[in-house]
Design a protein around this motif. Structure first.
Motif, PDB file in Angstrom:
ATOM      1  N   VAL A 189       1.839 -10.752  -5.098  1.00 47.17           N
ATOM      2  CA  VAL A 189       2.676 -11.928  -5.326  1.00 47.17           C
ATOM      3  C   VAL A 189       3.987 -11.414  -5.901  1.00 47.17           C
ATOM      4  N   LYS A 190       5.086 -11.640  -5.151  1.00 46.32           N
ATOM      5  CA  LYS A 190       6.384 -11.085  -5.563  1.00 46.32           C
ATOM      6  C   LYS A 190       7.307 -12.169  -6.081  1.00 46.32           C
ATOM      7  N   PHE A 191       7.844 -11.932  -7.259  1.00 49.81           N
ATOM      8  CA  PHE A 191       8.716 -12.918  -7.897  1.00 49.81           C
ATOM      9  C   PHE A 191      10.169 -12.487  -7.788  1.00 49.81           C
ATOM     10  N   SER A 249      -2.085  -8.238  -7.053  1.00 46.29           N
ATOM     11  CA  SER A 249      -1.070  -7.615  -7.877  1.00 46.29           C
ATOM     12  C   SER A 249       0.188  -8.477  -7.931  1.00 46.29           C
ATOM     13  N   PHE A 250       0.667  -8.755  -9.137  1.00 45.45           N
ATOM     14  CA  PHE A 250       1.920  -9.500  -9.295  1.00 45.45           C
ATOM     15  C   PHE A 250       3.041  -8.491  -9.486  1.00 45.45           C
ATOM     16  N   ASP A 251       4.171  -8.766  -8.875  1.00 49.32           N
ATOM     17  CA  ASP A 251       5.248  -7.784  -8.925  1.00 49.32           C
ATOM     18  C   ASP A 251       6.606  -8.470  -8.938  1.00 49.32           C
ATOM     19  N   ALA A 252       7.592  -7.757  -9.449  1.00 49.59           N
ATOM     20  CA  ALA A 252       8.986  -8.213  -9.401  1.00 49.59           C
ATOM     21  C   ALA A 252       9.858  -6.973  -9.527  1.00 49.59           C
ATOM     22  N   ASN A 253      10.910  -6.915  -8.746  1.00 49.55           N
ATOM     23  CA  ASN A 253      11.829  -5.758  -8.770  1.00 49.55           C
ATOM     24  C   ASN A 253      11.108  -4.407  -8.686  1.00 49.55           C
ATOM     25  N   ASP A 254      10.037  -4.331  -7.929  1.00 47.44           N
ATOM     26  CA  ASP A 254       9.272  -3.087  -7.781  1.00 47.44           C
ATOM     27  C   ASP A 254       8.758  -2.536  -9.108  1.00 47.44           C
ATOM     28  N   TYR A 255       8.538  -3.414 -10.066  1.00 50.57           N
ATOM     29  CA  TYR A 255       8.047  -2.979 -11.373  1.00 50.57           C
ATOM     30  C   TYR A 255       6.784  -2.128 -11.247  1.00 50.57           C
ATOM     31  N   ARG A 256       5.831  -2.564 -10.420  1.00 48.85           N
ATOM     32  CA  ARG A 256       4.534  -1.877 -10.342  1.00 48.85           C
ATOM     33  C   ARG A 256       4.684  -0.428  -9.880  1.00 48.85           C
ATOM     34  N   THR A 281       0.822  -1.211   0.000  1.00 48.84           N
ATOM     35  CA  THR A 281       0.000   0.000   0.000  1.00 48.84           C
ATOM     36  C   THR A 281       0.855   1.260   0.000  1.00 48.84           C
ATOM     37  N   SER A 282       2.051   1.171  -0.602  1.00 51.18           N
ATOM     38  CA  SER A 282       2.939   2.340  -0.590  1.00 51.18           C
ATOM     39  C   SER A 282       2.469   3.412  -1.571  1.00 51.18           C
ATOM     40  N   ASN A 283       1.523   3.057  -2.435  1.00 54.46           N
ATOM     41  CA  ASN A 283       1.006   4.017  -3.415  1.00 54.46           C
ATOM     42  C   ASN A 283      -0.508   4.145  -3.295  1.00 54.46           C
ATOM     43  N   PRO A 284      -1.010   4.495  -2.099  1.00 58.21           N
ATOM     44  CA  PRO A 284      -2.445   4.378  -1.831  1.00 58.21           C
ATOM     45  C   PRO A 284      -3.336   5.199  -2.766  1.00 58.21           C
ATOM     46  N   ASN A 333       9.138  -6.762 -22.414  1.00 54.74           N
ATOM     47  CA  ASN A 333       7.976  -6.193 -23.122  1.00 54.74           C
ATOM     48  C   ASN A 333       6.917  -5.655 -22.174  1.00 54.74           C
ATOM     49  N   ARG A 334       7.319  -4.687 -21.368  1.00 53.76           N
ATOM     50  CA  ARG A 334       6.388  -4.073 -20.413  1.00 53.76           C
ATOM     51  C   ARG A 334       5.709  -5.123 -19.537  1.00 53.76           C
ATOM     52  N   ALA A 335       6.511  -6.055 -19.022  1.00 53.84           N
ATOM     53  CA  ALA A 335       6.037  -7.060 -18.056  1.00 53.84           C
ATOM     54  C   ALA A 335       4.915  -7.934 -18.620  1.00 53.84           C
ATOM     55  N   GLU A 336       4.997  -8.191 -19.923  1.00 55.30           N
ATOM     56  CA  GLU A 336       3.966  -8.964 -20.597  1.00 55.30           C
ATOM     57  C   GLU A 336       3.712 -10.328 -19.926  1.00 55.30           C
ATOM     58  N   LEU A 337       4.807 -11.025 -19.587  1.00 55.98           N
ATOM     59  CA  LEU A 337       4.641 -12.357 -18.997  1.00 55.98           C
ATOM     60  C   LEU A 337       4.129 -12.268 -17.556  1.00 55.98           C
ATOM     61  N   LEU A 338       4.660 -11.315 -16.803  1.00 61.16           N
ATOM     62  CA  LEU A 338       4.187 -11.112 -15.416  1.00 61.16           C
ATOM     63  C   LEU A 338       2.677 -10.848 -15.406  1.00 61.16           C
ATOM     64  N   LEU A 339       2.228  -9.970 -16.318  1.00 63.48           N
ATOM     65  CA  LEU A 339       0.807  -9.613 -16.364  1.00 63.48           C
ATOM     66  C   LEU A 339      -0.047 -10.769 -16.889  1.00 63.48           C
ATOM     67  N   SER A 340       0.537 -11.606 -17.748  1.00 63.22           N
ATOM     68  CA  SER A 340      -0.194 -12.783 -18.235  1.00 63.22           C
ATOM     69  C   SER A 340      -0.391 -13.793 -17.112  1.00 63.22           C
TER      70      SER A 340
END
Lengths: 76, 186
Positions: free
Chosen positions: B50-52, B90-97, B38-41, B63-70
Motif C-alpha cells: 500500500v503506497k501513500f 507492506s505499507f510504504d511511502a517515498n520508498d521508505y521500506r 519484490t525488488s528486494n527478494p 520518527n522512523r515511520a511510526e505512523l506508517l507502521l501503526s
C-alpha cells in the motif's frame, strides 16, 4: 476523533455493537474512553500492547493536526 | 512462497478501512494498493504493497515511520492476519521500506566489521521483528560473527557476537548496550 477510535475499534473486535467511546474534554487534553466487550479487550490491546500503541500513535498524529492533545484510555 | 493476499480479494477491504480512517483522522494523503514490491527478494517479498503519497507523507514517515507502521499494524489486525503473515502486506511511502532495508543492511555489515575487529559483541537499538530479520539475513554469509535477538517486547533487539562467543545472559546483554553508548555503569 471519537468516530476515528470507534471505527478502528469496531474493525478490530468480534462484537462491534459493544464498542463505545466516551469523550471527556479537559483544558489541555481530551480523553477518549474506549469500552469493548470483555472478550475483545485483547483485540484492541494486542500482543505486548502493540495494537493499543498503534491506535495511540494514530490518535496522537490526528490530534497534532488539530493542535490538541488526545489520550486514549482503554477501560477494563 | 505463494500469495495469500491479492489486490482483488484483500484490496477492497483495505481500501474501505483506510479511506474511512484517513478521513476521520484528517490525514491529507492518498494511497494505491499494488501487488507486492519484490525488488528486494532476499529481504522481503510482500503479496501487497500500500503506497501513500501527498501532503502528510512526512507525518507518516516521522520518527522512523511510526505512523506508517501503526496504520499498517491496525490494518493487519483488521484483516485478522496472524503475526507470522504480517510481512505479506507492506505499507510504504517515498520508498521508505527499500531505503530502510539498505540502511539496516549497511549497519549490519558495519557492526560485523566492528565485532571482528574488537572481539566484543555489539547490540543494536531495539527494532521490530521485520527489521531484526533484515539484520539476521544481512549477516547470513558472515562466518566470523553470528547474530541473535535478545530482550522482549518493544525492547527486543539484535546482538552481534564473534562466532565462537556464547550468548550473554539477558541482563549482561543489556549492559553491552549501555557500554556501547559510552555511559558509566551504575
Amino acid at each position: 476523533m471519537k468516530q476515528l477510535i470507534e471505527d478502528i475499534a469496531k474493525a478490530l473486535v468480534d462484537v462491534p455493537d459493544e464498542v463505545s467511546v466516551k469523550t471527556l474534554e479537559g483544558e489541555q487534553t481530551t480523553v477518549l474512553e474506549l469500552k469493548v466487550a470483555p472478550g475483545d479487550l485483547g483485540k484492541v490491546i494486542g500482543k505486548q500492547g502493540r495494537t493499543a500503541r498503534s491506535i495511540r500513535t494514530i490518535l496522537g498524529a490526528a490530534g497534532m493536526k488539530l493542535n490538541r492533545r488526545f489520550t486514549l484510555e482503554i477501560l477494563e | 512462497m505463494s500469495s495469500k493476499y491479492s489486490v482483488a480479494t484483500t484490496g477492497p477491504k483495505i481500501e474501505e478501512f483506510l479511506r474511512n480512517l484517513l478521513a476521520c483522522a484528517g490525514f491529507d494523503v492518498s494511497f494505491t494498493i499494488e501487488p507486492g514490491d519484490t525488488s528486494n527478494p532476499d529481504f522481503e517479498t510482500p503479496d501487497l504493497t500500500v503506497k501513500f503519497s501527498g501532503e502528510d507523507v512526512e507525518l507518516l514517515l516521522a520518527n522512523r515511520a511510526e505512523l506508517l507502521l501503526s496504520l499498517e499494524l491496525v490494518t493487519q489486525e483488521m484483516l485478522r492476519m496472524h503475526s507470522d503473515d504480517h510481512s505479506r502486506i507492506s505499507f510504504d511511502a517515498n520508498d521508505y521500506r527499500a531505503l530502510r532495508i539498505e540502511e539496516l543492511r549497511l549497519s549490519a555489515l558495519a557492526a560485523a566489521e566492528r565485532v571482528k575487529a574488537t572481539g566484543s559483541p555489539f547490540r543494536f537499538n531495539p527494532m521490530n521483528s521485520r527489521e531484526r530479520r533484515v539484520i539476521h539475513i544481512a549477516l547470513r554469509n558472515e562466518h566470523e560473527v553470528r547474530s541473535e535477538s535478545t530482550g522482549s517486547g518493544p525492547q527486543r533487539g539484535v546482538i552481534v557476537y564473534p562466532a565462537g562467543m556464547p550468548s550473554l545472559p539477558e541482563s549482561a546483554a543489556a549492559l553491552a548496550r549501555f557500554e556501547r553508548r559510552g555511559g558509566r555503569r551504575r
